[in-house]
Design a protein around this motif. Sequence first.
Motif, mmCIF file in Angstrom:
data_model
loop_
_atom_site.group_PDB
_atom_site.id
_atom_site.type_symbol
_atom_site.label_atom_id
_atom_site.label_comp_id
_atom_site.label_asym_id
_atom_site.label_seq_id
_atom_site.Cartn_x
_atom_site.Cartn_y
_atom_site.Cartn_z
ATOM 1 N N GLY A 246 0.788 -1.224 0.000
ATOM 2 C CA GLY A 246 0.000 0.000 0.000
ATOM 3 C C GLY A 246 0.824 1.279 0.000
ATOM 4 O O GLY A 246 0.431 2.276 -0.583
ATOM 5 N N LEU A 247 1.987 1.265 0.642
ATOM 6 C CA LEU A 247 2.747 2.510 0.758
ATOM 7 C C LEU A 247 3.705 2.756 -0.395
ATOM 8 O O LEU A 247 4.214 3.854 -0.561
ATOM 9 C CB LEU A 247 3.520 2.529 2.077
ATOM 10 C CG LEU A 247 2.663 2.677 3.341
ATOM 11 C CD1 LEU A 247 3.552 2.703 4.573
ATOM 12 C CD2 LEU A 247 1.822 3.934 3.289
ATOM 13 N N ILE A 248 3.959 1.697 -1.197
ATOM 14 C CA ILE A 248 4.950 1.935 -2.262
ATOM 15 C C ILE A 248 4.441 1.604 -3.658
ATOM 16 O O ILE A 248 5.049 1.993 -4.641
ATOM 17 C CB ILE A 248 6.240 1.108 -2.020
ATOM 18 C CG1 ILE A 248 5.891 -0.383 -1.888
ATOM 19 C CG2 ILE A 248 6.995 1.593 -0.817
ATOM 20 C CD1 ILE A 248 6.372 -1.168 -3.020
ATOM 21 N N CYS A 249 3.333 0.889 -3.737
ATOM 22 C CA CYS A 249 2.881 0.431 -5.052
ATOM 23 C C CYS A 249 2.495 1.627 -5.925
ATOM 24 O O CYS A 249 1.664 2.446 -5.528
ATOM 25 C CB CYS A 249 1.698 -0.510 -4.882
ATOM 26 S SG CYS A 249 1.105 -1.150 -6.452
ATOM 27 N N ALA A 250 3.093 1.717 -7.118
ATOM 28 C CA ALA A 250 2.850 2.875 -7.986
ATOM 29 C C ALA A 250 1.370 3.000 -8.334
ATOM 30 O O ALA A 250 0.866 4.103 -8.510
ATOM 31 C CB ALA A 250 3.688 2.763 -9.248
ATOM 32 N N ALA A 251 0.697 1.855 -8.439
ATOM 33 C CA ALA A 251 -0.725 1.918 -8.798
ATOM 34 C C ALA A 251 -1.540 2.569 -7.690
ATOM 35 O O ALA A 251 -2.608 3.110 -7.919
ATOM 36 C CB ALA A 251 -1.253 0.511 -9.082
ATOM 37 N N GLN A 252 -1.038 2.489 -6.472
ATOM 38 C CA GLN A 252 -1.817 2.977 -5.332
ATOM 39 C C GLN A 252 -1.241 4.258 -4.733
ATOM 40 O O GLN A 252 -1.795 4.809 -3.791
ATOM 41 C CB GLN A 252 -1.829 1.915 -4.222
ATOM 42 C CG GLN A 252 -2.373 0.570 -4.658
ATOM 43 C CD GLN A 252 -2.118 -0.478 -3.589
ATOM 44 O OE1 GLN A 252 -2.686 -0.408 -2.511
ATOM 45 N NE2 GLN A 252 -1.257 -1.424 -3.877
ATOM 46 N N GLN A 253 -0.062 4.712 -5.265
ATOM 47 C CA GLN A 253 0.685 5.738 -4.534
ATOM 48 C C GLN A 253 -0.105 7.037 -4.352
ATOM 49 O O GLN A 253 -0.104 7.595 -3.256
ATOM 50 C CB GLN A 253 2.051 6.006 -5.170
ATOM 51 C CG GLN A 253 1.989 6.601 -6.518
ATOM 52 C CD GLN A 253 3.350 6.655 -7.206
ATOM 53 O OE1 GLN A 253 3.396 6.823 -8.379
ATOM 54 N NE2 GLN A 253 4.457 6.505 -6.497
ATOM 55 N N LYS A 254 -0.782 7.510 -5.394
ATOM 56 C CA LYS A 254 -1.484 8.791 -5.231
ATOM 57 C C LYS A 254 -2.573 8.668 -4.171
ATOM 58 O O LYS A 254 -2.729 9.539 -3.313
ATOM 59 C CB LYS A 254 -2.088 9.232 -6.563
ATOM 60 C CG LYS A 254 -1.061 9.785 -7.526
ATOM 61 C CD LYS A 254 -1.720 10.322 -8.781
ATOM 62 C CE LYS A 254 -0.657 10.870 -9.717
ATOM 63 N NZ LYS A 254 -1.192 11.180 -11.047
ATOM 64 N N GLU A 255 -3.304 7.553 -4.249
ATOM 65 C CA GLU A 255 -4.395 7.333 -3.291
ATOM 66 C C GLU A 255 -3.849 7.268 -1.867
ATOM 67 O O GLU A 255 -4.401 7.836 -0.922
ATOM 68 C CB GLU A 255 -5.072 6.002 -3.639
ATOM 69 C CG GLU A 255 -6.549 5.957 -3.841
ATOM 70 C CD GLU A 255 -7.212 7.235 -4.267
ATOM 71 O OE1 GLU A 255 -8.154 7.596 -3.558
ATOM 72 O OE2 GLU A 255 -6.809 7.886 -5.254
ATOM 73 N N ALA A 256 -2.723 6.548 -1.718
ATOM 74 C CA ALA A 256 -2.129 6.371 -0.391
ATOM 75 C C ALA A 256 -1.671 7.715 0.177
ATOM 76 O O ALA A 256 -1.871 8.017 1.362
ATOM 77 C CB ALA A 256 -0.949 5.401 -0.476
#
Length: 682
Positions: free
Chosen positions: A431-441
């Motif tokens: 969750g904290l590093i995945c590029a797909a999730q980074q903006k959301e995180a």
Amino acid sequence: MVADTVPDDVKHLRDQLNDWSYRYYVLDDPAVPDAEYDRLFRQLQALERAHPELVTPDSPTQRVGDAPLDGFDEVRHEVPMLSLGNAFDDDELSAFDRRIRERLGSEQAVVYVAEPKLDGLAVSLVYQNGHLVRGATRGDGQRGEDITANVRTIRSVPLTLRGTGLPALIEIRGEVVMTHAGFDALNRSQQEKGLKPFANPRNAAAGSLRQLDSAVTAQRPLEFFAYSVARLEGEDWQESQWQQLQRVRELGVRVSPEVSTCTGVDDLLAYHASILKRRDELPYDIDGVVYKVNDLHAQELLGFVSRAPRWAIAHKFPAQEEITRLLDVEWQVGRTGAITPVARLEPVQVGGVTVSNATLHNFDEIQRLDLRIGDSVVIYRAGDVIPKVVSVIAERRPEKAAPISMPGACPVCGSEIFRAEGEAVARCTGGLICAAQQKEAIKHFASRRAMDIDGLGDKIVDALVDAGLVADVADLYALAEADVAGLERMGEKSAANLVAAIRTSGENLALERFLFALGIREVGEATALALANHFGALDKVMSADEDALVAVSDVGPVVASHIRHFFAEPHNQAVIAKLRKAGVEPLEREPLEVASLPLADQTWVLTGTLTRFTRDQAKAVLQSLGAKVAGSVSRKTSCVVAGESAGSKLDKAKELDVVVLDEQEFLQKMDALGARVDGADA
Ligand code: 5U1
């Protein structure tokens, strides 16, 4: 004894509700908001409950379904239910029009009634003296099934016809369909219940209409549109198809609002083109348009050939289901880490659009379909929705068709993939590093209820990530004013303010805020607080195993496994270490025994509209004091906080003698316990 006015009241309510239904379904001109309809409906229900002798079979309340049947009775259609000939192109349509003019011996352009051909199920409705007495399926055209109990549950099928001077008998035919929105909702609920989803709205409508238990049909979003009159007694036939449809409307039965008259082939082609253009905007599937000779005498002269009328034809649209080959399955990672399979297909035209990708929802769906790479698959595409794989043609499976398996790690960041028990969706744990999730995180981390970084809104997060300045939440703390000032529409002063806000967000940091800010799946503010109270220190939460985690109030096995997987992921550990190095260190405190809190063992309920703080804020403060917050009032409820327009929960609380506090009293009580409600003004 029935009170004098009750029968009149009941009649008035029924007439009013029927009138509103007519305005809604037939005139497409709702008279009142849905809530008002529902309010009167409940009044009628209450009166009928108190006076069951006043219930009539055609009351609007009687659409809930009957006792389940063992099977359907067979019905014989006095007038056979015919099928329609098809025209697949302009030449076939011209030939149809030419045949008609030849048979009628007329040089003049023929007047037709044109309407969409709904992709549902043909149904016959028989009304005697205005009362619906029978609903039947088409069956083989001669004999169908008696589905009266089921059609009675469809709101757009009137139980009684409107007006005076009603025909002694009228048989109306039309199509039952399910809207796209209804279909999507039904399939979501099928999936939630672990039941097989329906392939398309037509199958869903058919499955719903052929339910032996009409109470199930009553729950299904079905719609009816009339397109013809098959029998009429006790009133004269109209002169034309158009007038007949107007009469059907007058009787209170819905006819498609798209019905139109057309003169000659060019007009028909223009109608076909205009409906085809709007096909994707219509709320239900259509597979073409139907043209009928308008003059009913001409219809009679033309007669029938085999089982189809010579006076009508369906002008088809490109099919919405096609067969193609599955080339590959790729795994996409969504903003929340959900990993979804996407089918890569040999490009195929579906409904006039080239389709080369289709959704597969999740891994269970791949298994349910028994899908392999190389398979021939049926694709369905309707409206603007993403095409989907409906089924596999097993007999066309090539020898080398390859099974499909879940990827071993997140295809974007390589973190572990975790699927919680009972959940259909697998998720990336990075969750904290995945590029797909980074903006959301990052947006969640900065938000008011998390780290509360003033000035770090969604647009700035997007800009920081897009400029390559920030890849994870820890990078925020390394930002220099000059970095930020370089962003579009960011002045030096705002840049300085933002950098300062980021720095101060890490100071005096409460553990629960930090835990919430990490964005661990299903760890909301209340759970974060419970974890912070229970463990007192970040390292203790990070190293807790699932047994230790489920010992925390508010944490069940699923949440415990989300927490453990999150902290077990080395990438997440690295970001937390980087945060700590940058000085973001949540404060430690003595673990708190929940039993020692002032509201331990109490259960509170929040109801009505709260104006000075949100429900989440009230819930958070109650939980910080050890209370549980429940959704319904029972004898076990300790206290109810009632905001404006509180309804049945407040009634129940009064009935059970539960203490009720208004907003002001609640704030005073919290104040007396030394707690502050976030959001409430002083
Ligand atoms: N819209 C429409 N669909 N549809 C189907 N009209 C229509 N007419 C039909 C059928 C089978 O049959 C006529 C011959 C009454």
